[in-house]
Design an enzyme around this catalytic site. Structure first.
Site, PDB file in Angstrom:
ATOM      1  N   HIS A 210      -7.748  -5.654   0.152  1.00  0.00           N
ATOM      2  CA  HIS A 210      -6.500  -4.929   0.317  1.00  0.00           C
ATOM      3  C   HIS A 210      -5.754  -5.451   1.543  1.00  0.00           C
ATOM      4  CE1 HIS A 210      -3.923  -1.412  -0.288  1.00  0.00           C
ATOM      5  NE2 HIS A 210      -3.989  -1.161   1.008  1.00  0.00           N
TER       6      HIS A 210
ATOM      7  N   LYS B 193       4.504   2.365  -2.386  1.00  0.00           N
ATOM      8  CA  LYS B 193       4.890   3.583  -3.091  1.00  0.00           C
ATOM      9  C   LYS B 193       6.292   4.011  -2.672  1.00  0.00           C
ATOM     10  CE  LYS B 193       0.144   5.140  -2.112  1.00  0.00           C
ATOM     11  NZ  LYS B 193      -0.668   4.523  -3.124  1.00  0.00           N
TER      12      LYS B 193
ATOM     13  N   SER C  43       0.830  -1.186   0.000  1.00  0.00           N
ATOM     14  CA  SER C  43       0.000   0.000   0.000  1.00  0.00           C
ATOM     15  C   SER C  43       0.876   1.252   0.000  1.00  0.00           C
ATOM     16  CB  SER C  43      -0.953  -0.037   1.199  1.00  0.00           C
ATOM     17  OG  SER C  43      -1.944   0.949   1.098  1.00  0.00           O
TER      18      SER C  43
ATOM     19  N   TRP D 128     -10.183   0.117  -5.521  1.00  0.00           N
ATOM     20  CA  TRP D 128      -9.694   1.457  -5.165  1.00  0.00           C
ATOM     21  C   TRP D 128      -8.252   1.647  -5.640  1.00  0.00           C
ATOM     22  CZ3 TRP D 128     -11.475   6.005  -3.887  1.00  0.00           C
ATOM     23  CH2 TRP D 128     -10.732   6.917  -3.124  1.00  0.00           C
TER      24      TRP D 128
END
Length: 395
Positions: free
Chosen positions: A377, A238, A234, A325
């Site tokens: 997720h 990044k 998540s 999402w």
């Protein structure tokens, strides 16, 4: 089924400004705009990039600068001294399986110092040196002093697969809170970054922390730092990607469900958008990134350029079908398009032939890999296991 239209553009986009918010989120593929994306193989001056030299000397630095200035902000690397201290504060949860090193890493700059902590497990079976996996852990420190959540960081299983493994909690570098994220390495060591439009933000700070962990691994006699793996889920997926783009010491980079600002193409405007993520998490990205809220078409780059910055080292993405999402298709496309650098510049067998809708299982190629699973997720053992299969094929 809607066909995917890709147009590679050499020049900045001259698109009409769309001031409309992407709330509620779009989950309709028919509403995804045609993708007008920057060509990785054409420089800003229009030069065709065909060789490793041209990529590494011309195009790659341009793309790094654009991501730094427009998306992530800087990761400063200068400091005066670094030291490592082993402490013994917590009982080893795996005394028969692994040795535990709790390590304080202290960095000094301009007369000030900052200390971060890594928790590091080394296999007892074998002499090493061992390949190492570092997880950037965004979960808060466990109140009861526990070091490991096996559902998220499966230390025992990783050790049994022959890896040493470590993690650090992000708040030991920069709190994951908009009001206080600077109360760590940024305000202490790099206060000049505060207020800069491309200044260091939380994602960059967490990447900086991963680099300091690598400084420790490089000096460790039982670690094979040449077989090093950086993992993030998540938000820290990044950070892992941006860290690896800045630090070539990571042999493998794994971003699990990293979504907007990570693996997924921003210009698809699917699921979480640039505006949505910047409003909810204003401390993650460079201030300049805000100018693309609801204006993704004006971005001079997109996430398909990120895997090329890591090439020819290995990069792996994964998605979850129940995590729309994060835009699983956008994540896959980001790697499918981004693997062109590994394939066309470095000669890797890294061409993704399958369309997203045609995927039937994990794709494990030379230096690039992807899987999508059922569920929501999360970072699960299924994710870890499939990724480790990829690592073992590419060591």
């Amino acid at each position: 089924m809607k066909k995917l239209l890709l147009i590679f553009s050499v020049f900045p986009l001259l698109s009409p400004i769309n001031g409309m918010s992407q709330i509620p989120a779009n989950y309709d593929e028919d509403k995804v705009p045609a993708l007008i994306l920057s060509d990785p193989f054409v420089s800003e001056k229009g030069r065709l990039i065909q060789s490793i030299t041209d990529w590494e000397k011309i195009r790659r630095p341009e793309i790094v600068r654009l991501f730094q200035d427009e998306v992530y902000g800087q990761i400063p690397s200068n400091f005066e001294a670094i030291s490592f201290e082993k402490v013994n504060e917590t009982a080893n949860p795996y005394p028969e399986l692994a040795d535990l090193e709790e390590v304080n890493i202290t960095v000094k700059r301009n007369g000030k110092s900052h200390t971060m902590r890594i928790n590091f497990f080394l296999p007892k079976d074998g002499k090493g040196p061992f390949p190492v996996i570092l997880l950037i852990n965004y979960l808060p420190k466990y109140a009861d002093g526990t070091l490991v959540d096996e559902a998220f960081w499966p230390v025992e299983k990783l050790i049994r697969r022959g890896f040493a493994t470590a993690s650090f909690h992000v708040e030991t570098v920069a709190p994951d809170i908009a009001e206080t994220f600077q109360d760590g390495v940024i305000s202490t060591l790099y206060s000049e970054q505060i207020g800069q439009s491309n200044g260091m933000k939380a994602l960059g700070a967490w990447g900086w922390g991963a680099m300091r962990a690598m400084d420790y691994f490089e000096k460790h006699s039982k670690v094979d730092s040449k077989i090093s793996v950086l993992v993030g889920h998540s938000r820290t997926g990044k950070a892992a990607l941006w860290a690896s783009a800045n630090d070539p010491r990571w042999a493998f980079t794994y971003a699990n469900e990293s979504g907007c600002g990570g693996a997924a193409l921003s210009k698809r405007k699917f699921g979480e958008t640039v505006g949505a993520i910047n409003r909810r998490f204003p401390h993650w990205f460079a201030d300049n990134f805000n100018q693309y809220n609801e204006k993704e078409e004006d971005l001079p780059i997109d996430q398909h350029l990120l895997p090329g910055l890591i090439a020819p080292r290995s990069v792996y993405y994964s998605s979850a079908k129940g995590d729309q999402w994060a835009d699983p298709k956008g994540e896959y496309l980001g790697l499918q398009l981004g693997s062109r650098v590994a394939a066309e510049i470095y000669g890797k067998k890294a061409v993704f032939d399958q369309g997203f809708e045609d995927l039937e299982g994990p794709i494990h190629l030379e230096s690039v890999g992807y899987h999508i699973r059922e569920g929501k997720h999360d970072l699960t053992w299924e994710d870890w296991s499939l990724f480790l299969d990829f690592v073992e094929k590419n060591i």
